[in-house]
Design a protein around this motif. Structure first.
Motif, PDB file in Angstrom:
ATOM      1  N   GLU A 146      46.655  32.495  50.251  1.00 23.70           N
ATOM      2  CA  GLU A 146      44.893  32.986  50.128  1.00 23.70           C
ATOM      3  C   GLU A 146      44.286  34.057  50.954  1.00 23.70           C
ATOM      4  OE1 GLU A 146      45.167  34.790  47.696  1.00 23.70           O
ATOM      5  OE2 GLU A 146      46.154  33.379  46.152  1.00 23.70           O
ATOM      6  N   ALA A 147      43.828  33.170  52.139  1.00 21.84           N
ATOM      7  CA  ALA A 147      43.546  33.623  53.091  1.00 21.84           C
ATOM      8  C   ALA A 147      43.552  34.729  54.607  1.00 21.84           C
ATOM      9  CB  ALA A 147      42.617  32.145  53.865  1.00 21.84           C
ATOM     10  N   CYS A 148      44.208  35.748  54.195  1.00 19.72           N
ATOM     11  CA  CYS A 148      44.361  36.508  55.208  1.00 19.72           C
ATOM     12  C   CYS A 148      44.054  36.901  55.787  1.00 19.72           C
ATOM     13  CB  CYS A 148      45.633  36.883  54.310  1.00 19.72           C
ATOM     14  SG  CYS A 148      44.590  38.469  53.750  1.00 19.72           S
ATOM     15  N   LEU A 149      42.817  36.923  55.509  1.00 17.16           N
ATOM     16  CA  LEU A 149      41.681  37.735  56.553  1.00 17.16           C
ATOM     17  C   LEU A 149      41.146  36.707  57.808  1.00 17.16           C
ATOM     18  CD1 LEU A 149      39.446  39.462  53.985  1.00 17.16           C
ATOM     19  CD2 LEU A 149      42.055  40.041  55.179  1.00 17.16           C
ATOM     20  N   ASN A 150      42.304  36.723  58.728  1.00 24.39           N
ATOM     21  CA  ASN A 150      42.136  35.438  59.888  1.00 24.39           C
ATOM     22  C   ASN A 150      42.925  36.333  61.195  1.00 24.39           C
ATOM     23  OD1 ASN A 150      44.570  34.759  60.129  1.00 24.39           O
ATOM     24  ND2 ASN A 150      45.029  34.158  58.247  1.00 24.39           N
ATOM     25  N   LEU A 151      42.377  35.275  61.872  1.00 24.09           N
ATOM     26  CA  LEU A 151      42.648  36.198  63.456  1.00 24.09           C
ATOM     27  C   LEU A 151      42.715  34.312  64.462  1.00 24.09           C
ATOM     28  CD1 LEU A 151      39.558  35.321  65.673  1.00 24.09           C
ATOM     29  CD2 LEU A 151      39.074  37.366  64.247  1.00 24.09           C
ATOM     30  N   ASN A 152      43.188  34.840  65.725  1.00 22.85           N
ATOM     31  CA  ASN A 152      43.591  34.253  66.261  1.00 22.85           C
ATOM     32  C   ASN A 152      43.084  34.477  68.182  1.00 22.85           C
ATOM     33  OD1 ASN A 152      45.616  32.902  64.830  1.00 22.85           O
ATOM     34  ND2 ASN A 152      46.465  35.126  65.499  1.00 22.85           N
ATOM     35  N   GLY A 200      47.301  31.022  59.984  1.00 22.83           N
ATOM     36  CA  GLY A 200      46.919  31.444  58.520  1.00 22.83           C
ATOM     37  C   GLY A 200      47.571  31.735  58.262  1.00 22.83           C
ATOM     38  N   PRO A 201      46.653  32.631  56.768  1.00 20.69           N
ATOM     39  CA  PRO A 201      48.268  32.912  56.178  1.00 20.69           C
ATOM     40  C   PRO A 201      48.486  34.415  56.559  1.00 20.69           C
ATOM     41  CG  PRO A 201      46.748  31.637  54.781  1.00 20.69           C
ATOM     42  CD  PRO A 201      46.002  31.559  55.788  1.00 20.69           C
ATOM     43  N   THR A 202      49.308  34.975  56.023  1.00 22.04           N
ATOM     44  CA  THR A 202      49.259  36.263  56.245  1.00 22.04           C
ATOM     45  C   THR A 202      49.257  37.315  54.877  1.00 22.04           C
ATOM     46  OG1 THR A 202      52.357  36.635  56.161  1.00 22.04           O
ATOM     47  CG2 THR A 202      50.867  35.963  57.769  1.00 22.04           C
ATOM     48  N   ALA A 203      48.865  38.467  55.724  1.00 16.57           N
ATOM     49  CA  ALA A 203      49.160  39.576  54.140  1.00 16.57           C
ATOM     50  C   ALA A 203      49.970  39.108  53.618  1.00 16.57           C
ATOM     51  CB  ALA A 203      48.405  40.463  54.530  1.00 16.57           C
ATOM     52  N   PRO A 204      50.608  39.230  51.257  1.00 16.07           N
ATOM     53  CA  PRO A 204      51.374  39.870  51.910  1.00 16.07           C
ATOM     54  C   PRO A 204      51.991  41.050  51.956  1.00 16.07           C
ATOM     55  CG  PRO A 204      49.441  39.424  49.829  1.00 16.07           C
ATOM     56  CD  PRO A 204      49.509  39.215  50.993  1.00 16.07           C
ATOM     57  N   LYS A 205      53.235  41.175  51.883  1.00 17.09           N
ATOM     58  CA  LYS A 205      54.407  41.547  52.192  1.00 17.09           C
ATOM     59  C   LYS A 205      55.715  41.544  51.866  1.00 17.09           C
ATOM     60  CE  LYS A 205      54.461  39.512  56.523  1.00 17.09           C
ATOM     61  NZ  LYS A 205      54.444  38.489  56.405  1.00 17.09           N
ATOM     62  N   ASN A 206      56.778  42.462  52.000  1.00 16.84           N
ATOM     63  CA  ASN A 206      58.519  42.486  51.787  1.00 16.84           C
ATOM     64  C   ASN A 206      58.447  42.209  53.187  1.00 16.84           C
ATOM     65  OD1 ASN A 206      58.079  42.611  48.857  1.00 16.84           O
ATOM     66  ND2 ASN A 206      57.483  44.735  49.237  1.00 16.84           N
ATOM     67  N   PRO A 207      59.840  41.797  53.504  1.00  8.42           N
ATOM     68  CA  PRO A 207      60.221  41.206  53.913  1.00  8.42           C
ATOM     69  C   PRO A 207      60.987  42.989  54.678  1.00  8.42           C
ATOM     70  CG  PRO A 207      61.833  40.559  53.124  1.00  8.42           C
ATOM     71  CD  PRO A 207      60.202  40.968  51.620  1.00  8.42           C
TER      72      PRO A 207
END
Length: 482
Positions: free
Chosen positions: A80-86, A56-63
């Motif tokens: 937008e849906a960065c609150l995910n798990l695997n 899923g999407p990753t949390a917004p961040k700079n490299p």
């Protein structure tokens, strides 16, 4: 194709090499719109079957800035849906005997990282009888900004929401919700130390591993400085309401400017877990002495040359002189005798190497020693390790983050090899991977519990793949710190 029913709906995963894998599972609603800068909200259940075959999407961040970007790959998946798990679990997942569960919390100074890094692939944990879960959580100002009109520690609240999801759903994946181990590195370990001190985490995990991260949190008033610096740069009020009006690209650009130049060892403007009187009611460094974390088995450790990840690639090591060393000792309130005592065990070391060893101890090894000492005689077993195998890459030595690929047994991943090179000892990965699994399964990684003799399992001794139990390593240096 593998189907599993969860509390929110049915998921479709994949089966690869005898392992059932489910990626990008939402554990909380997307933190967007009115949910920005708010605690994690419940997932809306779905009808039909939801695809869970891609991260899923990753949390917004700079490299990461150069040259760390070459050593620390950091996948960026938009959405937008960065609150995910695997989840990785032995196939077929349903109907199996309850297996130990391990939940990985990634590091990255609370502003970088994600669960999508190939080094964190859980296949080999599942191969060896563990259900492996890895999570994303909000980072930077959206996860750890401090505002007068929003709760603090939103990224930590995300981690709690993920652990609640694990507790409610592990049965479906063959995992035992009564045998959950959280483990993390750097900021992930710092997060876990805060969870150990949090009443909100009670019953959500039963064992914990802190890799190269010590218990630390700061007062909200002090942590607010980063948010206020960003607000000044943006020309807005330092409130969540004002920040939420801006798009993420603007916030990330301002965050990059404000946090430029610092690192975990040299300091600088950054993000922190804060003592908020709620999720973190007291300092995680002192809470264990008052009984926080009692009954939870704990394993902690550091890498011998943590500092080299920050001191070597950019050339900082070579710019540190004897004068710089002495000034840094005074500035950071290290024991005044520390340069002489540390040099006694390192007669050929440069001033940069001496300063790095002092900084590693001040920020990591000494706080973890204090944590383990505080747990002696209290409920819950405690174990200490050190990772000593030196990487041949760029003279990094046994630097920060190097041990992760050994723990996950993912030495074949190109992302892992960015730090380890191509000839890392596979036997050492097998040894460490097995120790982490043993700890998760039965609370015993295979060496002596922490006691007055200070036993430390040292992995990769003498530059090889061997390991040995060392009692009270470098104790003259430790005693300097009181």
């Amino acid at each position: 194709m593998t189907l599993i029913s969860t509390t929110h709906g049915t998921l479709r995963g994949t089966t690869e090499a005898g392992v059932a894998i489910f990626r990008g599972i939402p554990y909380a609603a997307a933190p967007t719109g009115p949910l920005r800068f708010r605690p994690p909200a419940p997932v809306t259940p779905w009808d039909g079957v939801r695809d869970a075959t891609a991260f899923g999407p990753t949390a917004p961040k700079n490299p990461y800035p150069a040259p760390l970007d070459e050593l620390l790959p950091d996948p960026d998946i938009p959405g937008e849906a960065c609150l995910n798990l695997n989840i990785w679990t032995p196939a077929p997942a349903p109907g199996r005997t309850r297996l130990p569960v391990m939940v990985w919390i990634h590091g990255g100074s609370l502003r970088n990282g994600s669960s999508a890094l190939p080094t964190y692939d859980g296949t080999n944990f599942a191969r060896d009888g563990v259900v492996l879960v890895s999570i994303n959580y909000r980072l930077g100002v959206e996860g750890f900004g401090v505002f007068p009109d929003a709760p603090a520690n939103l990224g930590l609240r995300d981690q709690l929401a993920a652990l609640h999801w694990v507790r409610e759903n592990m049965d479906a994946f063959g995992g035992d919700p009564e045998n959950v181990t959280v483990f993390g590195e750097s900021a992930g370990a710092i997060s876990i130390a805060a969870l150990l001190a949090s009443p909100c985490a009670e019953g959500l995990f039963h064992r914990a591993v802190l890799q190269s991260g010590a218990p630390t949190a700061i007062p909200a008033a002090r942590a607010r400085a980063t948010t206020e610096a960003m607000a000044r740069h943006l020309g807005i009020a330092p409130t969540a309401e004002a920040f939420a009006r801006l798009d993420r690209a603007e916030l990330l650009a301002a965050q990059a400017v404000v946090t430029r130049g610092g690192n975990p060892l040299t300091g600088g403007t950054g993000f922190h877990i804060v003592i908020d009187g709620d999720v973190v009611p007291e300092d995680p460094a002192t809470a264990p002495a008052q009984g926080a974390g009692d009954g939870i088995d704990l394993m902690v450790g550091t890498n011998t040359d943590e500092y080299r990840l920050w001191f070597v690639p950019g050339g900082l090591m070579d710019r540190i002189s004897r004068v710089t060393l002495r000034a840094a000792v005074l500035k950071h309130r290290a024991p005044w005798r520390s340069p002489r005592v540390y040099r006694a065990a390192r007669p050929a070391a440069s001033p940069g190497e001496i300063l790095g060893a002092i900084a590693t101890d001040k920020l990591l090894r000494i706080p973890l020693n204090r944590l383990t000492d505080a747990r002696v005689g209290r409920p819950g077993r405690t174990f200490f390790y050190e990772f000593a195998w030196p990487s041949p890459v760029r003279e990094l030595g046994a630097c920060h983050a190097l041990e992760i690929g050994f723990v996950f047994d993912t030495l074949d991943s190109p992302d892992t090899r960015a730090l380890t090179g191509d000839a890392a000892p596979r036997a050492l990965a097998g040894t460490m991977h097995a120790a982490w699994i043993s700890f998760a399964a039965k609370g015993d990684p295979g060496w002596d519990e922490w006691n007055e003799e200070r036993p430390v399992m040292t992995f990769g001794t003498d530059g090889s793949g061997g390991s040995e139990l060392v009692r009270a390593p470098r104790d003259e240096e430790r005693r300097l710190w009181g």
